[in-house]
Write a protein that holds these residues in place. Sequence first.
Motif, PDB file in Angstrom:
ATOM      1  N   ALA A 173       0.811  -1.223   0.000  1.00  7.48           N
ATOM      2  CA  ALA A 173       0.000   0.000   0.000  1.00  7.48           C
ATOM      3  C   ALA A 173       0.839   1.266   0.000  1.00  7.48           C
ATOM      4  N   GLY A 174       2.146   1.133   0.091  1.00  2.00           N
ATOM      5  CA  GLY A 174       3.006   2.304   0.097  1.00  2.00           C
ATOM      6  C   GLY A 174       3.212   2.920   1.460  1.00  2.00           C
ATOM      7  N   GLU A 175       2.707   2.294   2.518  1.00  2.00           N
ATOM      8  CA  GLU A 175       2.876   2.824   3.867  1.00  2.00           C
ATOM      9  C   GLU A 175       4.236   2.457   4.465  1.00  2.00           C
ATOM     10  N   LEU A 176       4.924   1.509   3.854  1.00  2.00           N
ATOM     11  CA  LEU A 176       6.232   1.064   4.321  1.00  2.00           C
ATOM     12  C   LEU A 176       7.224   1.202   3.171  1.00  2.00           C
ATOM     13  N   ARG A 177       8.369   1.861   3.445  1.00  2.00           N
ATOM     14  CA  ARG A 177       9.348   2.109   2.390  1.00  2.00           C
ATOM     15  C   ARG A 177      10.754   1.819   2.914  1.00  2.00           C
ATOM     16  N   LEU A 178      11.625   1.373   2.006  1.00  2.00           N
ATOM     17  CA  LEU A 178      13.037   1.152   2.310  1.00  2.00           C
ATOM     18  C   LEU A 178      13.838   1.640   1.113  1.00  2.00           C
ATOM     19  N   ALA A 179      14.829   2.487   1.391  1.00  2.00           N
ATOM     20  CA  ALA A 179      15.621   3.055   0.309  1.00  2.00           C
ATOM     21  C   ALA A 179      17.086   3.083   0.708  1.00  2.00           C
ATOM     22  N   LYS A 180      17.962   2.966  -0.296  1.00  2.00           N
ATOM     23  CA  LYS A 180      19.392   3.100  -0.087  1.00  2.00           C
ATOM     24  C   LYS A 180      19.801   4.511  -0.478  1.00  2.00           C
ATOM     25  N   GLU A 181      20.420   5.209   0.473  1.00  2.00           N
ATOM     26  CA  GLU A 181      20.816   6.594   0.254  1.00  2.00           C
ATOM     27  C   GLU A 181      22.347   6.659   0.270  1.00  2.00           C
ATOM     28  N   GLY A 182      22.934   6.738  -0.894  1.00  2.00           N
ATOM     29  CA  GLY A 182      24.385   6.737  -0.966  1.00  2.00           C
ATOM     30  C   GLY A 182      24.940   5.331  -0.950  1.00  2.00           C
ATOM     31  N   ALA A 183      26.229   5.229  -0.614  1.00  2.00           N
ATOM     32  CA  ALA A 183      26.908   3.937  -0.679  1.00  2.00           C
ATOM     33  C   ALA A 183      26.685   3.089   0.563  1.00  2.00           C
ATOM     34  N   GLU A 184      26.411   3.717   1.709  1.00  2.00           N
ATOM     35  CA  GLU A 184      26.375   2.963   2.962  1.00  2.00           C
ATOM     36  C   GLU A 184      25.096   3.156   3.764  1.00  2.00           C
ATOM     37  N   ARG A 185      24.271   4.131   3.441  1.00  2.00           N
ATOM     38  CA  ARG A 185      23.148   4.491   4.294  1.00  2.00           C
ATOM     39  C   ARG A 185      21.855   3.855   3.768  1.00  2.00           C
ATOM     40  N   TYR A 186      21.088   3.294   4.695  1.00  2.00           N
ATOM     41  CA  TYR A 186      19.795   2.688   4.382  1.00  2.00           C
ATOM     42  C   TYR A 186      18.754   3.329   5.297  1.00  2.00           C
ATOM     43  N   ARG A 187      17.579   3.623   4.752  1.00  2.00           N
ATOM     44  CA  ARG A 187      16.550   4.347   5.520  1.00  2.00           C
ATOM     45  C   ARG A 187      15.206   3.641   5.379  1.00  2.00           C
ATOM     46  N   MET A 188      14.601   3.349   6.523  1.00  2.00           N
ATOM     47  CA  MET A 188      13.271   2.739   6.563  1.00  2.00           C
ATOM     48  C   MET A 188      12.276   3.770   7.073  1.00  2.00           C
ATOM     49  N   VAL A 189      11.115   3.852   6.413  1.00  2.00           N
ATOM     50  CA  VAL A 189      10.043   4.753   6.822  1.00  2.00           C
ATOM     51  C   VAL A 189       8.766   3.926   6.974  1.00  2.00           C
ATOM     52  N   VAL A 190       8.191   3.965   8.184  1.00  2.00           N
ATOM     53  CA  VAL A 190       6.910   3.312   8.464  1.00  2.00           C
ATOM     54  C   VAL A 190       5.871   4.419   8.571  1.00  2.00           C
ATOM     55  N   GLY A 191       4.981   4.498   7.602  1.00  2.00           N
ATOM     56  CA  GLY A 191       3.948   5.525   7.614  1.00  2.00           C
ATOM     57  C   GLY A 191       2.755   5.105   8.451  1.00  2.00           C
ATOM     58  N   GLY A 192       2.139   6.089   9.102  1.00  2.00           N
ATOM     59  CA  GLY A 192       0.948   5.799   9.904  1.00  2.00           C
ATOM     60  C   GLY A 192       1.239   4.843  11.036  1.00  2.00           C
ATOM     61  N   ALA A 193       2.124   5.255  11.947  1.00  2.00           N
ATOM     62  CA  ALA A 193       2.517   4.374  13.054  1.00  2.00           C
ATOM     63  C   ALA A 193       1.297   3.889  13.830  1.00  2.00           C
ATOM     64  N   GLN A 194       1.332   2.611  14.188  1.00  2.00           N
ATOM     65  CA  GLN A 194       0.253   1.988  14.943  1.00  2.00           C
ATOM     66  C   GLN A 194       0.785   1.504  16.290  1.00  2.00           C
ATOM     67  N   ALA A 195      -0.134   1.155  17.178  1.00  2.00           N
ATOM     68  CA  ALA A 195       0.264   0.736  18.516  1.00  2.00           C
ATOM     69  C   ALA A 195       1.183  -0.485  18.464  1.00  2.00           C
ATOM     70  N   GLU A 196       0.927  -1.405  17.529  1.00  2.00           N
ATOM     71  CA  GLU A 196       1.740  -2.622  17.453  1.00  2.00           C
ATOM     72  C   GLU A 196       3.114  -2.371  16.855  1.00  2.00           C
ATOM     73  N   ASP A 197       3.401  -1.149  16.421  1.00  2.00           N
ATOM     74  CA  ASP A 197       4.730  -0.829  15.905  1.00  2.00           C
ATOM     75  C   ASP A 197       5.727  -0.516  17.020  1.00  2.00           C
TER      76      ASP A 197
END
Length: 610
Positions: free
Chosen positions: A236-260
């Motif tokens: 659904a696009g609410e969870l994303r993972l991207a590589k930024e540069g040579a060494e950096r990885y970034r996770m974004v969880v959209g719409g945080a829920q209690a079980e997160d």
Amino acid sequence: MGALGPLPPPLLLLLLGVQGSAREVLVPEGPLYRVAGTAISISCNVSGYEGPSQQDFEWFLYRPEAPEAALGIVSTRDTHFSYAVFGPRVAAGEVQVQRLQGDAVLLKIARLQAQDAGIYECYTPSTDARYLGSYSGKVELRVLPDALQVSAASPPGPRGRQAPASPPRLTVHEGQELALGCLARTSTQQHTHLAVSFGRAVPEAPVGRATLQEVVGLRPDLAVEAGAPYAKRLAAGELRLAKEGAERYRMVVGGAQAEDAGTYHCTAAEWIQDPDGSWAQIAEKRAVLAHVDVQTLSSQLAVAVGPGERRIGPGEPLELLCNVSGALRPAGRHAAYSVGWEMAPAGAPGPGRLVAQLDTEGVGSLGPGYEGRHIAMEKVASRTYRLRLEAARPGDAGTYRCLAKAYVRGSGARLREAASARSRPLPVHVREEGVVLEAVAWLAGGTVYRGETASLLCNISVRGGPPGLRLAASWWVERPGDGELSPGPAQLVGGVAQDGVAELGVRPGGGPVSVELVGPRSHRLRRLHGLGPEDGGVYHCAPSAWVQHADRSWYQAGSARSGPVTVYPYTHALDTLFVPLLVGAGVALVTGATVLGTITCCFMKRLRKR
């Protein structure tokens, strides 16, 4: 001797069969690259042998510094086979041979050391009648230093396999984005790929593969995959993972829920492609990123109302205030709120029916039964909402509650209700008008006949009420259905509303109906044209008192019902005589015609004879 001629077919097949059954020992193609401190399993299987189905295996190591010296590692038939350099490790189970089946085994080393590099030989003692084929296989193993590093992106975490002792603690509000970063790199000289995944462990749970739930990961082939509980959110696009540069990885969880909520980790795994084309994981490390707490909206949302119990008169404005509080961020991209008022009559169970509300877009609406009234629902401060009824009615008395709902936004601006809260009950009293109505109805003349016009009169008496009280009156009839003795439901015949507009119903016998106001407190129902038997029934008059407020709205302040008036259209006495006369005349006419026809017929016959 001369040269041999072509071999006969049976002998040729026999030689081919002998050659095809030669013993063959297979091990993986090398060289194999693995990292010190990790585990390795090297397979070995034998085929084309004679003898028992369960074959024995012996493993040797040839180190680079002594390529001619074979060091016994482990054997399936001799427990004392291991050389001194491997004996303690074999006894501890760190080095062992695992039989997969009678002719296949695995050499397993739990933690590789630098001195484990070299040529590994798998030897199978002969059980064949003749020495034919290969009895061992060799593969080279190269042990690489541990060059994998993983840490939290900000602030930088310590290198190594274990998590920091005191990871940071983050607090996010339900519906907001949770963003975490990870640094992963390797200095291995060989061509390897990194796979990076983010995982979550429930709060206070020990960290391990059994307790760590993968959220999302980047595979060696650069494919992004989510753990089973998060697959729908990734799609659904609410969870994303991207590589930024040579060494950096970034996770974004959209719409945080209690079980997160939980402890988040970053796991980096280093993969290498073996000569046979398969991929093998050669290193893995994990770092703690943060302890994450999710402040749920249900734990924060609170609703208060004012100004307290209200007592007002009819026609006066009613204002109620609702304050929505809690550790809430303003509505925006991640959250939205709706606020409404409910009313339940005094003593009625439950929260009651909706009066008015503002939706998540700030658009106001009225509840069922309140359409057409001057009611306003508006936001007067950042978290304060006001309900205003321009002219209260006695029917507005009851218990009021303010209802607030909090929503969080998902992908595509989709809203999901996350929490709701109701205020304490707020009593509202509206003074009654004190209007008392009485109605007396009767049939003018007392008796009516078929074909005549009937007039029903209704006199109304009023006690109490404010100035400008308006009266309305309606006439109703109850008639028994076909084959029934008791009257059926009442049907509207006609009436006059409080603003003087006539309202006509359906006359049972058909034809027009007139309703007249013959005096300030007297109404008349008149039927034009002749009455028929279908017009008979039990009639009653139903007056009501109405008050108009400054906002031009009406409300009913009282009502009454008269006693029953029976209408039965009688038949005139002359009509009862006229019916037999018509019947007799008809009979006489038929008889005369018959006699005249008979005489004429006889006269014509006699005339023809003459």
